[in-house]
Each structure stands twice: as structure tokens, then as C-alpha cells.
Design a protein around this motif. Structure first.
Motif, PDB file in Angstrom:
ATOM      1  N   SER A  46       0.990  -0.802   0.392  1.00  0.00           N
ATOM      2  CA  SER A  46       0.452  -0.291   0.051  1.00  0.00           C
ATOM      3  C   SER A  46       1.154   1.317  -0.160  1.00  0.00           C
ATOM      4  CB  SER A  46      -1.364   0.299   1.513  1.00  0.00           C
ATOM      5  OG  SER A  46      -0.245  -0.017   2.395  1.00  0.00           O
ATOM      6  N   GLY A  47       0.168   2.117  -0.604  1.00  0.00           N
ATOM      7  CA  GLY A  47       1.160   3.900   0.588  1.00  0.00           C
ATOM      8  C   GLY A  47       1.395   4.036  -1.014  1.00  0.00           C
ATOM      9  N   ASN A  48       2.477   4.151  -1.420  1.00  0.00           N
ATOM     10  CA  ASN A  48       3.763   5.590  -2.149  1.00  0.00           C
ATOM     11  C   ASN A  48       3.953   4.208  -3.137  1.00  0.00           C
ATOM     12  OD1 ASN A  48       2.532   8.043  -1.293  1.00  0.00           O
ATOM     13  ND2 ASN A  48       3.946   7.390   0.537  1.00  0.00           N
ATOM     14  N   ALA A  49       3.195   3.548  -3.742  1.00  0.00           N
ATOM     15  CA  ALA A  49       4.439   2.523  -4.750  1.00  0.00           C
ATOM     16  C   ALA A  49       4.988   3.155  -5.866  1.00  0.00           C
ATOM     17  CB  ALA A  49       3.136   1.264  -5.136  1.00  0.00           C
ATOM     18  N   ASP A  50       3.879   4.361  -6.529  1.00  0.00           N
ATOM     19  CA  ASP A  50       4.758   4.708  -7.099  1.00  0.00           C
ATOM     20  C   ASP A  50       5.245   6.495  -7.070  1.00  0.00           C
ATOM     21  OD1 ASP A  50       2.499   6.876  -7.966  1.00  0.00           O
ATOM     22  OD2 ASP A  50       1.481   5.035  -7.892  1.00  0.00           O
ATOM     23  N   VAL A  51       6.000   6.560  -8.495  1.00  0.00           N
ATOM     24  CA  VAL A  51       6.982   8.211  -8.052  1.00  0.00           C
ATOM     25  C   VAL A  51       6.147   9.502  -7.999  1.00  0.00           C
ATOM     26  CG1 VAL A  51       9.013  10.021  -9.810  1.00  0.00           C
ATOM     27  CG2 VAL A  51       8.564   7.428  -9.497  1.00  0.00           C
ATOM     28  N   PRO A  52       4.753   9.359  -8.782  1.00  0.00           N
ATOM     29  CA  PRO A  52       3.636  10.136  -8.453  1.00  0.00           C
ATOM     30  C   PRO A  52       3.067  10.391  -7.101  1.00  0.00           C
ATOM     31  CG  PRO A  52       3.112   8.940 -11.116  1.00  0.00           C
ATOM     32  CD  PRO A  52       4.402   8.713  -9.884  1.00  0.00           C
ATOM     33  N   SER A  53       2.737   9.251  -6.325  1.00  0.00           N
ATOM     34  CA  SER A  53       2.205   9.479  -5.358  1.00  0.00           C
ATOM     35  C   SER A  53       3.407   9.517  -4.156  1.00  0.00           C
ATOM     36  CB  SER A  53       1.886   8.047  -5.413  1.00  0.00           C
ATOM     37  OG  SER A  53       0.583   7.493  -5.634  1.00  0.00           O
ATOM     38  N   ARG A  54       4.554   9.471  -4.419  1.00  0.00           N
ATOM     39  CA  ARG A  54       5.863  10.133  -3.621  1.00  0.00           C
ATOM     40  C   ARG A  54       6.182  11.222  -3.588  1.00  0.00           C
ATOM     41  NH1 ARG A  54       8.270   4.098  -5.263  1.00  0.00           N
ATOM     42  NH2 ARG A  54       9.162   5.934  -6.065  1.00  0.00           N
ATOM     43  N   PHE A  99      -3.417  20.185  -1.738  1.00  0.00           N
ATOM     44  CA  PHE A  99      -1.779  20.675  -2.462  1.00  0.00           C
ATOM     45  C   PHE A  99      -1.626  19.213  -3.260  1.00  0.00           C
ATOM     46  CE2 PHE A  99      -2.003  24.849  -0.858  1.00  0.00           C
ATOM     47  CZ  PHE A  99      -1.479  25.160  -1.777  1.00  0.00           C
ATOM     48  N   ASN A 100      -1.806  18.595  -2.182  1.00  0.00           N
ATOM     49  CA  ASN A 100      -1.481  16.428  -2.452  1.00  0.00           C
ATOM     50  C   ASN A 100      -2.309  16.270  -4.298  1.00  0.00           C
ATOM     51  OD1 ASN A 100      -0.981  14.273  -3.102  1.00  0.00           O
ATOM     52  ND2 ASN A 100      -0.465  14.111  -1.020  1.00  0.00           N
ATOM     53  N   TRP A 106      -1.822  17.565 -12.706  1.00  0.00           N
ATOM     54  CA  TRP A 106      -0.526  18.244 -12.565  1.00  0.00           C
ATOM     55  C   TRP A 106      -0.798  17.541 -13.506  1.00  0.00           C
ATOM     56  CZ3 TRP A 106       4.152  18.063 -12.738  1.00  0.00           C
ATOM     57  CH2 TRP A 106       4.892  18.997 -13.222  1.00  0.00           C
ATOM     58  N   PHE A 107       0.382  16.778 -12.779  1.00  0.00           N
ATOM     59  CA  PHE A 107       1.312  15.494 -13.529  1.00  0.00           C
ATOM     60  C   PHE A 107       0.252  14.753 -14.393  1.00  0.00           C
ATOM     61  CE2 PHE A 107       2.790  11.207 -13.772  1.00  0.00           C
ATOM     62  CZ  PHE A 107       4.614  12.191 -14.073  1.00  0.00           C
ATOM     63  N   TYR A 108      -1.019  14.423 -13.683  1.00  0.00           N
ATOM     64  CA  TYR A 108      -1.937  14.107 -14.925  1.00  0.00           C
ATOM     65  C   TYR A 108      -2.108  14.494 -16.327  1.00  0.00           C
ATOM     66  CZ  TYR A 108      -5.079  11.883 -17.052  1.00  0.00           C
ATOM     67  OH  TYR A 108      -6.758  11.625 -18.388  1.00  0.00           O
ATOM     68  N   ALA A 109      -2.774  15.394 -16.148  1.00  0.00           N
ATOM     69  CA  ALA A 109      -2.870  16.632 -17.322  1.00  0.00           C
ATOM     70  C   ALA A 109      -1.331  17.149 -18.230  1.00  0.00           C
ATOM     71  CB  ALA A 109      -3.352  17.854 -16.710  1.00  0.00           C
ATOM     72  N   ALA A 110      -0.655  16.981 -17.311  1.00  0.00           N
ATOM     73  CA  ALA A 110       0.715  18.106 -18.500  1.00  0.00           C
ATOM     74  C   ALA A 110       1.984  17.652 -17.867  1.00  0.00           C
ATOM     75  CB  ALA A 110       0.697  19.947 -17.540  1.00  0.00           C
ATOM     76  N   THR A 114       7.636  11.371 -19.488  1.00  0.00           N
ATOM     77  CA  THR A 114       6.558  10.149 -17.748  1.00  0.00           C
ATOM     78  C   THR A 114       6.090   9.157 -19.180  1.00  0.00           C
ATOM     79  OG1 THR A 114       5.676  10.033 -16.067  1.00  0.00           O
ATOM     80  CG2 THR A 114       4.994  11.399 -17.488  1.00  0.00           C
ATOM     81  N   SER A 115       5.671   7.489 -18.762  1.00  0.00           N
ATOM     82  CA  SER A 115       4.476   7.642 -19.324  1.00  0.00           C
ATOM     83  C   SER A 115       3.786   7.432 -19.175  1.00  0.00           C
ATOM     84  CB  SER A 115       4.900   5.477 -18.836  1.00  0.00           C
ATOM     85  OG  SER A 115       4.467   5.590 -17.200  1.00  0.00           O
ATOM     86  N   ILE A 116       2.320   6.845 -20.016  1.00  0.00           N
ATOM     87  CA  ILE A 116       1.153   7.177 -19.616  1.00  0.00           C
ATOM     88  C   ILE A 116       0.477   6.573 -18.118  1.00  0.00           C
ATOM     89  CG2 ILE A 116      -0.840   6.118 -20.743  1.00  0.00           C
ATOM     90  CD1 ILE A 116       0.079   6.779 -23.522  1.00  0.00           C
ATOM     91  N   ALA A 117       1.783   5.484 -17.897  1.00  0.00           N
ATOM     92  CA  ALA A 117       1.135   4.381 -16.952  1.00  0.00           C
ATOM     93  C   ALA A 117       1.470   5.455 -16.225  1.00  0.00           C
ATOM     94  CB  ALA A 117       1.501   3.417 -16.938  1.00  0.00           C
ATOM     95  N   MET A 118       2.474   6.425 -15.044  1.00  0.00           N
ATOM     96  CA  MET A 118       2.924   7.384 -14.158  1.00  0.00           C
ATOM     97  C   MET A 118       1.611   7.728 -15.147  1.00  0.00           C
ATOM     98  SD  MET A 118       6.902   7.191 -13.042  1.00  0.00           S
ATOM     99  CE  MET A 118       7.171   7.910 -14.741  1.00  0.00           C
ATOM    100  N   ARG A 119       1.044   8.643 -15.448  1.00  0.00           N
ATOM    101  CA  ARG A 119      -0.261   9.658 -15.836  1.00  0.00           C
ATOM    102  C   ARG A 119      -1.128   9.283 -15.122  1.00  0.00           C
ATOM    103  NH1 ARG A 119      -0.009  12.883 -20.920  1.00  0.00           N
ATOM    104  NH2 ARG A 119      -0.920  14.213 -19.942  1.00  0.00           N
ATOM    105  N   GLN A 120      -1.764   7.533 -15.482  1.00  0.00           N
ATOM    106  CA  GLN A 120      -2.984   6.800 -15.022  1.00  0.00           C
ATOM    107  C   GLN A 120      -2.969   6.942 -13.542  1.00  0.00           C
ATOM    108  OE1 GLN A 120      -5.491   7.002 -16.363  1.00  0.00           O
ATOM    109  NE2 GLN A 120      -4.816   7.661 -18.730  1.00  0.00           N
ATOM    110  N   ALA A 121      -1.444   6.415 -12.937  1.00  0.00           N
ATOM    111  CA  ALA A 121      -1.376   6.769 -11.747  1.00  0.00           C
ATOM    112  C   ALA A 121      -1.512   8.015 -10.855  1.00  0.00           C
ATOM    113  CB  ALA A 121       0.291   6.086 -11.437  1.00  0.00           C
ATOM    114  N   ALA A 122      -1.590   8.611 -11.008  1.00  0.00           N
ATOM    115  CA  ALA A 122      -1.027   9.910 -10.704  1.00  0.00           C
ATOM    116  C   ALA A 122      -3.010  10.395 -11.030  1.00  0.00           C
ATOM    117  CB  ALA A 122      -0.478  11.427 -11.277  1.00  0.00           C
ATOM    118  N   LYS A 123      -3.090   9.884 -11.437  1.00  0.00           N
ATOM    119  CA  LYS A 123      -4.858  10.318 -11.944  1.00  0.00           C
ATOM    120  C   LYS A 123      -5.801   9.839 -10.749  1.00  0.00           C
ATOM    121  CE  LYS A 123      -8.917   9.608 -14.920  1.00  0.00           C
ATOM    122  NZ  LYS A 123      -9.391   8.950 -16.155  1.00  0.00           N
ATOM    123  N   GLN A 124      -5.279   8.321 -10.899  1.00  0.00           N
ATOM    124  CA  GLN A 124      -5.528   7.612  -9.650  1.00  0.00           C
ATOM    125  C   GLN A 124      -5.850   7.673  -8.327  1.00  0.00           C
ATOM    126  OE1 GLN A 124      -4.785   3.203  -9.844  1.00  0.00           O
ATOM    127  NE2 GLN A 124      -6.133   2.661  -9.216  1.00  0.00           N
TER     128      GLN A 124
END
Length: 143
Positions: A46-54, A99-100, A106-110, A114-124
Motif C-alpha cells: 500500500s502507500g506510495n508505490a509509484d513515483v507521482p504518489s511519493r 496540495f497533494n 498537474w502531473f496527470y494533465a501536463a 513520463t509514461s502514460i502508466a505513471m500519468r494514469q497512476a497520478a490520476k488514480q
């Protein structure tokens, strides 16, 4: 880095779940965020498994250092623990969760380079925050 604005990485060892907290942030008088090994490698999945979440978590904790604590309890059904302290009362409170979520949007939209997968992870992750971290729902999600 140094002094009161330091960000430190340390771990008490591989002893137990409680021996290495995910992260620790102080606000007001204490101007630091302590990151442990679990911040980068959450052992329970759980938690911050991906870069955008961290990165979003660092922004979240920086808001606390800016003297903005949480002011409410998580709403019913929240994945963060319904009724527990740690939520922001509303989007208008302009707290750490806002702010989080803004960073993740922002990461998702702009986000570039990066990869589509990381942008989708940020959106999620932004949508998890928007639907679970405010006592009064902001009334929108990232689409």
C-alpha cells in the motif's frame, strides 16, 4: 541540505512493521520530514508505490511544514479510516490534501517525459484523495 529544512532518510532496520514508519512529518516548530525505507518500498503493498504518489506525499508534508495541520476526521467509507483524524475539512481549507491532489492532477494533465502508466497512476491517486481525504467532498474528480 542541512539545518532545520533537512529531509533525512533512515530506517531502524528490518525488525518489524512498527520499526520503520512510512513517513513522519512535523509542522510549526519542527521543520523536517523524515523519510524511511518504507516510503520508497512499501512492504505491505500500500502507500506510495509509484513515483507521482511519493512526490505528492512530499508536497503534502511540505504543506504541514508550512504550518497547516489537518483539521477534520475522514468521512464515512474513507480508505484512510473513517472517523479517524487526518482529513481536511474542505477544499477551501487549502490544506495538505488539496496540495497533494493538485500536484497529482498537474502531473496527470501536463506531465512530460513520463509514461502514460505513471500519468494514469497520478490520476488514480488524485481521485482516491479527492473522494476519501476531505470531510466535505470537493464535489469533483480528475477526468
Amino acid at each position: 541540505m542541512g539545518g532545520s529544512d533537512a529531509v533525512r532518510l533512515y530506517c531502524l532496520g528490518w525488525v518489524a512493521e512498527t520499526g520503520c514508519a512510512l513517513w513522519y512529518g512535523t509542522f510549526g516548530g519542527g521543520q523536517n520530514v523524515t523519510l524511511t525505507l518504507w516510503f520508497f518500498y512499501p512492504l505491505d503493498g500500500s502507500g506510495n508505490a509509484d513515483v507521482p504518489s511519493r512526490a505528492g506525499t512530499l508536497i503534502h508534508e511540505a504543506r504541514h511544514i508550512g504550518n497547516k495541520p489537518h483539521d477534520a476526521q475522514f468521512p464515512a467509507g474513507s480508505v484512510f479510516g473513517a472517523g479517524k483524524d487526518g482529513a481536511d475539512s474542505s477544499w477551501g481549507f487549502e490544506g495538505a490534501w488539496m496540495f497533494n491532489a493538485l500536484y497529482l492532477w498537474w502531473f496527470y494533465a501536463a506531465g512530460t517525459r513520463t509514461s502514460i502508466a505513471m500519468r494514469q497512476a497520478a490520476k488514480q491517486r488524485a481521485n482516491v484523495i479527492l473522494t476519501n481525504a476531505f470531510a466535505t467532498s470537493p464535489g469533483f474528480v480528475v477526468t
